[in-house]
Design a protein around this motif. Structure first.
Motif, PDB file in Angstrom:
ATOM      1  N   ASP A 193      70.040  50.577  35.541  1.00  0.00           N
ATOM      2  CA  ASP A 193      69.861  49.267  34.923  1.00  0.00           C
ATOM      3  C   ASP A 193      70.161  48.110  35.878  1.00  0.00           C
ATOM      4  O   ASP A 193      70.196  46.955  35.442  1.00  0.00           O
ATOM      5  CB  ASP A 193      70.693  49.137  33.638  1.00  0.00           C
ATOM      6  N   ASP A 210      61.230  51.692  40.804  1.00  0.00           N
ATOM      7  CA  ASP A 210      59.868  51.177  40.747  1.00  0.00           C
ATOM      8  C   ASP A 210      59.396  50.885  42.170  1.00  0.00           C
ATOM      9  O   ASP A 210      60.206  50.522  43.035  1.00  0.00           O
ATOM     10  CB  ASP A 210      59.853  49.894  39.917  1.00  0.00           C
ATOM     11  N   SER A 261      58.046  48.372  43.422  1.00  0.00           N
ATOM     12  CA  SER A 261      58.425  47.019  43.838  1.00  0.00           C
ATOM     13  C   SER A 261      59.877  46.966  44.285  1.00  0.00           C
ATOM     14  O   SER A 261      60.220  46.250  45.245  1.00  0.00           O
ATOM     15  CB  SER A 261      58.189  46.026  42.698  1.00  0.00           C
ATOM     16  N   MET A 262      60.747  47.730  43.625  1.00  0.00           N
ATOM     17  CA  MET A 262      62.151  47.769  44.037  1.00  0.00           C
ATOM     18  C   MET A 262      62.309  48.542  45.339  1.00  0.00           C
ATOM     19  O   MET A 262      63.089  48.140  46.218  1.00  0.00           O
ATOM     20  CB  MET A 262      63.004  48.406  42.937  1.00  0.00           C
ATOM     21  N   TRP A 295      66.773  45.752  36.187  1.00  0.00           N
ATOM     22  CA  TRP A 295      66.216  45.922  37.533  1.00  0.00           C
ATOM     23  C   TRP A 295      65.180  44.845  37.870  1.00  0.00           C
ATOM     24  O   TRP A 295      65.069  44.440  39.031  1.00  0.00           O
ATOM     25  CB  TRP A 295      65.638  47.322  37.700  1.00  0.00           C
ATOM     26  N   GLU A 296      64.452  44.347  36.868  1.00  0.00           N
ATOM     27  CA  GLU A 296      63.473  43.293  37.144  1.00  0.00           C
ATOM     28  C   GLU A 296      64.174  42.020  37.624  1.00  0.00           C
ATOM     29  O   GLU A 296      63.656  41.313  38.495  1.00  0.00           O
ATOM     30  CB  GLU A 296      62.643  42.988  35.891  1.00  0.00           C
ATOM     31  N   HIS A 297      65.336  41.746  37.043  1.00  0.00           N
ATOM     32  CA  HIS A 297      66.139  40.604  37.489  1.00  0.00           C
ATOM     33  C   HIS A 297      66.581  40.805  38.938  1.00  0.00           C
ATOM     34  O   HIS A 297      66.569  39.869  39.744  1.00  0.00           O
ATOM     35  CB  HIS A 297      67.352  40.448  36.565  1.00  0.00           C
ATOM     36  N   THR A 298      66.960  42.043  39.266  1.00  0.00           N
ATOM     37  CA  THR A 298      67.386  42.335  40.642  1.00  0.00           C
ATOM     38  C   THR A 298      66.249  42.106  41.629  1.00  0.00           C
ATOM     39  O   THR A 298      66.476  41.605  42.748  1.00  0.00           O
ATOM     40  CB  THR A 298      67.899  43.781  40.750  1.00  0.00           C
ATOM     41  N   VAL A 299      65.027  42.458  41.254  1.00  0.00           N
ATOM     42  CA  VAL A 299      63.869  42.185  42.115  1.00  0.00           C
ATOM     43  C   VAL A 299      63.780  40.692  42.410  1.00  0.00           C
ATOM     44  O   VAL A 299      63.591  40.271  43.570  1.00  0.00           O
ATOM     45  CB  VAL A 299      62.564  42.687  41.461  1.00  0.00           C
ATOM     46  N   ASP A 300      63.934  39.866  41.377  1.00  0.00           N
ATOM     47  CA  ASP A 300      63.877  38.411  41.576  1.00  0.00           C
ATOM     48  C   ASP A 300      65.003  37.930  42.486  1.00  0.00           C
ATOM     49  O   ASP A 300      64.802  37.068  43.350  1.00  0.00           O
ATOM     50  CB  ASP A 300      63.970  37.692  40.222  1.00  0.00           C
ATOM     51  N   ASP A 343      64.205  38.786  46.055  1.00  0.00           N
ATOM     52  CA  ASP A 343      63.160  37.911  46.590  1.00  0.00           C
ATOM     53  C   ASP A 343      63.753  36.599  47.101  1.00  0.00           C
ATOM     54  O   ASP A 343      63.240  36.013  48.057  1.00  0.00           O
ATOM     55  CB  ASP A 343      62.113  37.623  45.510  1.00  0.00           C
TER      56      ASP A 343
END
Length: 260
Positions: free
Chosen positions: A17, A27, A29-30, A241-246, A249
């Motif tokens: 998470d 993913d 992207s990660m 994890w999507e927040h971590t990608v941001d 970046d």
């Protein structure tokens, strides 16, 4: 994410998470962003899973990472009670704080008895509820392979995990009992948690705690990432994890390459 005034010399992450959905592989992207991050700073992943889980979720997904990049990756399974490095082309165990047979037996008996007493012992599960990870005993209410949506629905407020953790801790004063993932409770030797792992990482790498950045989704006082915050390591909370990608970046362009 605000600009970083003191650049981290190492970035550490929780896994489930934070880098990936629970028990799921990174993913693409990660994986791409972790590979890019390894090109500029050493990276640590510390989580409750065992090394085999790390392999499936992380290592097998970093297909574009060079051997030199993998040498900058520090893996700390079972909440830092184990430590692995990539040496001479292979993942090598540096240490493991394994529980004794007696400690394992006590932990397994205590967590099962309390889960049954509290009504948290499920009969229909996806895999084993109890797992001996050598340096950690893990209770997973729905089994290790339960679907993510079922895990999320089992204890959305964390009340069940926290109640079970407290009850088991009463029976095991010589061991450490902590809330783990969405449905899990982890048991290790007393004082052996993520703070221990990050502290050992600092000793072994020479990177000071204040020179690190830890990113996790459970930095609340009841979460298993909280000991890292209490240790004094700069931290950043994420919601998935999507927040971590941001975050990555924004973070990666701010970093100056570090020597590992």
């Amino acid at each position: 994410m605000p600009s970083i005034s003191n650049q981290p010399h190492l970035v550490a992450f929780d896994l489930d998470d934070t880098l990936a959905p629970s028990k799921s592989p990174l993913d693409p992207s990660m994986a791409e962003r972790l590979t890019a991050l390894l090109d500029v700073v050493p990276v640590c992943v510390i989580s409750g899973g065992q090394f085999g889980q790390f392999s499936k979720q992380v290592i097998d997904r970093l297909t574009d990472a060079s051997p030199s990049a993998l040498e900058r990756l520090h893996l700390m399974p079972t909440c830092g009670t184990q430590y692995y490095r990539f040496v001479d082309g292979a993942w090598t165990k540096v240490y493991a704080q394994d529980l004794s047979d007696d400690e394992k037996a006590q932990a397994l008996a205590a967590v099962e008895s309390e889960a049954r007493r509290l009504g948290y012992w499920e009969e229909n599960t996806w895999g084993a509820i109890l797992e001996d990870r050598g340096s950690q005993i893990t209770f997973s209410a729905l089994g290790q392979s339960a679907p993510i949506d079922r895990k999320a629905a089992w204890d959305p407020t964390g009340e069940k995990k926290n109640t079970l953790r407290a009850a088991v801790q009463e029976l095991l004063p010589g061991l450490e009992v902590r809330s783990g993932g969405s449905t899990s409770v982890d048991i290790t030797r007393r004082g052996i948690d993520k703070a221990y792992g990050i502290g050992r990482l600092s000793e072994l790498t020479g990177i000071r705690l204040t020179e690190m950045l830890f990113i996790g989704d459970r930095l609340d006082p009841d979460g298993n990432d909280y000991p890292v915050l209490a240790l004094g390591v700069p931290t950043l909370a994420v919601t998935g994890w999507e927040h971590t990608v941001d975050v990555l970046d924004e973070l990666i362009p701010q970093l100056t390459p570090q020597r590992s």
